[in-house]
Scaffold this motif. Structure first.
Motif, PDB file in Angstrom:
ATOM      1  N   TRP A 151      -2.029  -2.220   3.883  1.00  0.00           N
ATOM      2  CA  TRP A 151      -3.173  -1.350   3.637  1.00  0.00           C
ATOM      3  C   TRP A 151      -2.896  -0.532   2.393  1.00  0.00           C
ATOM      4  O   TRP A 151      -1.747  -0.321   2.010  1.00  0.00           O
ATOM      5  CB  TRP A 151      -3.457  -0.451   4.831  1.00  0.00           C
ATOM      6  N   GLN A 152      -3.926  -0.051   1.789  1.00  0.00           N
ATOM      7  CA  GLN A 152      -3.805   0.674   0.529  1.00  0.00           C
ATOM      8  C   GLN A 152      -2.846   1.858   0.618  1.00  0.00           C
ATOM      9  O   GLN A 152      -2.195   2.203  -0.350  1.00  0.00           O
ATOM     10  CB  GLN A 152      -5.189   1.129   0.068  1.00  0.00           C
ATOM     11  N   PHE A 183     -11.814  -1.743   4.737  1.00  0.00           N
ATOM     12  CA  PHE A 183     -10.368  -1.553   4.767  1.00  0.00           C
ATOM     13  C   PHE A 183      -9.783  -2.098   3.464  1.00  0.00           C
ATOM     14  O   PHE A 183      -9.657  -3.309   3.300  1.00  0.00           O
ATOM     15  CB  PHE A 183      -9.744  -2.305   5.952  1.00  0.00           C
ATOM     16  N   ALA A 236      -4.430   1.147   9.750  1.00  0.00           N
ATOM     17  CA  ALA A 236      -5.355   1.975   8.959  1.00  0.00           C
ATOM     18  C   ALA A 236      -6.571   2.320   9.811  1.00  0.00           C
ATOM     19  O   ALA A 236      -6.862   1.645  10.811  1.00  0.00           O
ATOM     20  CB  ALA A 236      -5.790   1.224   7.699  1.00  0.00           C
ATOM     21  N   ALA A 238      -6.953  -3.271   0.983  1.00  0.00           N
ATOM     22  CA  ALA A 238      -5.574  -3.746   1.116  1.00  0.00           C
ATOM     23  C   ALA A 238      -5.028  -4.110  -0.263  1.00  0.00           C
ATOM     24  O   ALA A 238      -5.794  -4.301  -1.211  1.00  0.00           O
ATOM     25  CB  ALA A 238      -5.528  -4.953   2.038  1.00  0.00           C
TER      26      ALA A 238
END
Length: 144
Positions: A96-97, A114, A103, A116
């Motif tokens: 995930w970022q 979401f 997340a 990524a």
């Protein structure tokens, strides 16, 4: 004067007459279905099934380090409800970022977003849970 409810002088109806056991049982028999219906109604109202569908991808021609948006369509869930995205396998393919494998995102206009980051090319699985629904998605990220 004794009532039929065991001699309690306070067990009298509106007209001052003694309340019989039969009257009490009749009232109880009619109130039971009403109480059961009132208890069952919230469950029936909440029975709308939530569903989740991946709407982004395919992820082809993606370079390592690139961001990819995992976008999901959600039905049966109100806007603002929080969803959880968990990378179950392939945590060496994406993260995930924020750098983790779990997340959170809120439903907005029936969508979940979401973001990524690609760590390598391959396949990973992500589980999305929202509004009582839980879906597993297998996603492949490949080079161009």
């Amino acid at each position: 004067m004794e009532s039929e409810l065991g001699g309690d002088p306070g067990a009298r109806g509106a007209m001052g007459k003694a309340t019989s056991r039969r009257t009490v049982l009749k009232a109880g028999a009619w109130s039971a279905p009403v109480i059961a219906l009132a208890v069952a109604s919230p469950a029936a109202a909440a029975s709308t099934a939530a569903s989740i569908e991946l709407v982004s991808g395919p992820f082809e021609g993606v370079d390592v380090g690139d961001p990819i948006p995992l976008v999901f369509s959600v039905t049966g869930v109100a806007d603002g409800v929080t969803a959880t995205g968990t990378i179950l396998t392939g945590d060496t393919v994406v993260e995930w970022q924020d750098g983790g494998t779990i997340a959170f995102a809120a439903v907005a206009d029936g969508m979940l977003f979401f973001p990524a980051t690609v760590l390598s090319h391959g396949t990973f699985q992500v589980e999305i849970a929202v509004g009582g629904a839980k879906e597993l998605f297998t996603i492949t990220v490949s080079a161009g």
